[in-house]
Scaffold this active site. Structure first.
Site, short mmCIF file in Angstrom:
data_model
loop_
_atom_site.label_atom_id
_atom_site.label_comp_id
_atom_site.label_asym_id
_atom_site.label_seq_id
_atom_site.Cartn_x
_atom_site.Cartn_y
_atom_site.Cartn_z
N TRP A 1 0.82 -1.21 0.00
CA TRP A 1 0.00 0.00 0.00
C TRP A 1 0.85 1.27 0.00
CZ3 TRP A 1 -0.57 -4.15 3.28
CH2 TRP A 1 -1.70 -4.95 3.11
N ASP A 2 2.17 1.16 -0.10
CA ASP A 2 3.06 2.29 0.07
C ASP A 2 2.90 2.92 1.46
OD1 ASP A 2 5.06 4.09 -0.68
OD2 ASP A 2 3.64 5.52 -1.51
N TYR A 3 2.67 2.08 2.45
CA TYR A 3 2.52 2.54 3.82
C TYR A 3 3.88 2.65 4.50
CZ TYR A 3 -2.63 2.36 4.22
OH TYR A 3 -3.98 2.61 4.11
#
Length: 630
Positions: A327-329
């Site tokens: 999630w590109d977290y």
């Protein structure tokens, strides 16, 4: 055999480096710097609490603040939507900043007049491949009481040491004052973006850096954390954030999936606990951000809070905030080091704010959470080849400072037309709550890719209260089949926000908030909308908040200063209750974190007004300092 994941050097060299790190190898020892009249690092103190003991500016007189001076860089190119994300560093009456084009400039902190300027573009050789588009967030200051140096990580992949009084490169450092950071690897990085966008950290006689690298599909530069001798530029140690076969953590990866793997990088910077000799970093996702079918497993040490021995780079502990991130977290900012009252006693702690909106409060020595953790079952991926983690671990306390879930009832109410548009789009997307994996049809990601918290991070006061701005702006992530011959399976169609037809977030506000979180109790103390959308204010919508990029500082005067909003203002809030006490217009959006300092008995608050960037407002090229009238 397990391999210690630091740079392998002969024993004699390691001994010499250990002596250099303690200052024992030379006649001079580095001088520790403290926040007071100065703001000696971009995070204020080495633990990045961004707290100042100055209290000339108070809750009672803050409304009297006025512009003391403005410095313009002269680099404005409005059509390029440039920005400035630098937090000014102030030592002994001199301010050090980085500009739109990543020049380093020294200013008289009382007047804003320029003392000297250094342009890394004038020094060869240099690369045209810039990390993160060339943005830079500031410098580090080091002194041993005789030499005074500015350490600057350029986005083109070089580390510079400059004389703090003249701006001239230090000829004893690296090659003519610069170290080529792309060197020292067992593969070629010359065709990959690589550089330091956040300010270096200083521990005794070491300068320590995290790096910004490419995180898309295909080969990417390593996210290794590296330390260099501050006097010579020679490498002291490295910590590999993607372990190789046989190294600790490699069991959380598919075999050989480390090869040419990038990401897992501490691009937000480094925190230092000098007393305990510890380095703290927070890493981002492994590449590719949105598909991990070629890196099955939890993927240590991506998305981790890392504690390293400052002298050797040896891992002391880690805590992973997101398993197998798709999630590109990223953990977008270094941990804040502070002391809290927990179960009746003082505890040295690490507080990590995240894009997911959770705050992880960990014991500084052990990495163990101070509050209970909850294992949450999350949705499975429906993308062929992907194996998403079915469990994520979140804190029971404090609660998230942004929304974790939305439904139809949470969609925009700006107009019936906007609501209908949002309902139709919402109905087409995959969305099953937090950590719904990216999909080929499109997935609603809540919180969005800009947080929760962003790179601008948090501030903490001595009472254990954390101040952090948060975003409530979802994203839509859609994967697509990659082009034949590309060497990878999937690409992403874009970093699309979930917006209505007018370009406003397609959910109800507030879209940006300022939050005070009591880390002693694990409770949100207060939360208020941060900023506004000027055109919506004209239509009667006054408390929408604003997409926010730029962090807070707090002071002994009882104030929280923050800009970062699309209404292009800087604000002062009462740290007790979140009441807005003062705001002032800026020549452009202040998408950076301010600093505060004193010269000649007068306290100043300074902010970069660079506009542009991700919020997309007009660009600027100014640094603006405020003070009480003489």
């Amino acid at each position: 055999m397990k391999i210690n994941r630091i740079l392998l050097l002969p024993c004699a060299c390691l001994a010499a480096l250990a002596l250099a790190a303690t200052g024992a190898s030379g006649a001079r020892s580095s001088v520790p710097l403290k926040v007071g009249a100065d703001w000696p690092g971009t995070g204020g103190d080495p633990g990045r609490a961004r707290y100042s003991p100055l209290k000339q500016i108070t809750r009672e007189n803050v409304k009297r603040l006025e512009v003391a001076w403005t410095y313009r860089t002269g680099e404005l190119e409005p059509e390029k939507r440039t920005t400035i994300e630098c937090t000014p560093v102030v030592v002994d009456g001199t301010m050090y900043v980085t500009t739109i084009r990543a020049r380093v400039v020294a200013l008289d902190a009382a007047t804003g007049s320029q003392k000297w300027s250094f342009d890394p573009a004038t020094v060869s050789p240099r690369s045209s491949l810039l990390a993160s588009g060339g943005v830079n967030r500031g410098v580090a200051y080091w002194t041993d009481a005789e030499a005074k140096r500015i350490l600057f990580g350029a986005p083109d992949g070089r580390l510079f040491s400059l004389d703090a009084e003249t701006g001239r490169p230090d000829s004893a450092f690296g090659s003519g004052g610069a170290v080529d950071l792309r060197q020292g690897f067992d593969r070629d990085l010359t065709k990959l973006p690589y550089g330091a966008t956040s300010s270096p950290a200083i521990y005794r006689s070491l300068v320590i850096l995290g790096f910004s690298v490419g995180e898309g599909p295909g080969p990417s530069a390593p996210g290794d954390i590296r330390a260099f001798d501050v006097r010579t530029g020679k490498i002291a140690w490295r910590f590999r954030t993607v372990p190789r076969t046989g190294e600790s953590g490699s069991e959380t990866w598919e075999p050989d999936s480390w090869k040419e793997r990038g990401g897992a990088n501490a691009w937000g910077g480094i925190s230092i606990d000098a007393k305990n000799g510890m380095v703290f970093a927070a890493t981002g996702s492994a590449s590719f951000d949105f598909y991990g079918g070629d890196r099955k497993g939890d993927n240590l040490y991506a998305n981790c809070v890392l504690a390293l021995d400052a002298n050797s780079g040896r891992r002391l502990w880690h805590f992973q905030t997101v398993k197998h991130d798709i999630w590109d977290y990223d953990n977008p900012t270094p941990p804040v080091l502070l002391t809290v009252r927990h179960e009746g006693r003082a505890r040295e702690a690490v507080a990590q704010v995240t894009k997911t909106g959770w705050v992880y409060v960990l014991d500084r020595k052990t990495g163990k959470p101070l509050f209970p953790m909850v294992e949450r079952r999350v949705p499975a991926s429906d993308v062929p080849g992907e194996v998403a983690s079915r469990v994520q671990v979140i804190p029971a306390k404090p609660p998230s400072f942004v929304r974790q879930r939305i439904g139809v009832e949470d969609l925009t109410d700006l107009s019936p037309e906007a609501n209908a548009y949002a309902r139709e789009w919402f109905g087409r997307l995959r969305y099953e709550g937090p950590f719904t994996p990216p999909s080929l049809r499109g997935t609603l990601v809540v919180p969005g890719l800009h947080g929760g918290a962003t790179w601008s991070g948090a501030s903490a006061d001595p009472g254990g209260i954390l101040y952090v701005n948060g975003n409530n702006v979802p994203n839509v992530i859609t994967l697509s089949e990659a082009k034949a011959g590309s060497g990878y399976r999937y690409a992403v169609t874009g970093y699309n926000r979930f917006l209505d037809k007018e370009g406003y977030p397609a959910i109800k506000g507030p879209w940006g908030t300022l939050n005070a979180i009591d880390l002693n109790k694990g409770e949100i103390k207060w939360q208020v909308p941060l900023g506004s959308e000027p055109e919506l204010v004209k239509r009667g919508f006054k408390n929408t908040g604003s997409h926010t990029f730029g962090g807070a500082i707090t002071t002994a005067g009882g104030l929280v200063f923050i800009a970062g909003t699309k209404d292009e203002k800087i604000h002062a809030y009462d740290s007790r209750n979140g009441a807005l006490l003062w705001e002032a217009p800026l020549p452009a959006g202040g998408y950076a974190t301010p600093s505060t300092y004193a010269v000649g008995g007068r306290q100043y608050v300074v902010i970069a007004a660079g506009g542009g960037g991700k919020p997309g407002t007009r660009s600027g090229d100014a640094f603006v300092a405020f003070a009480l009238p003489d």
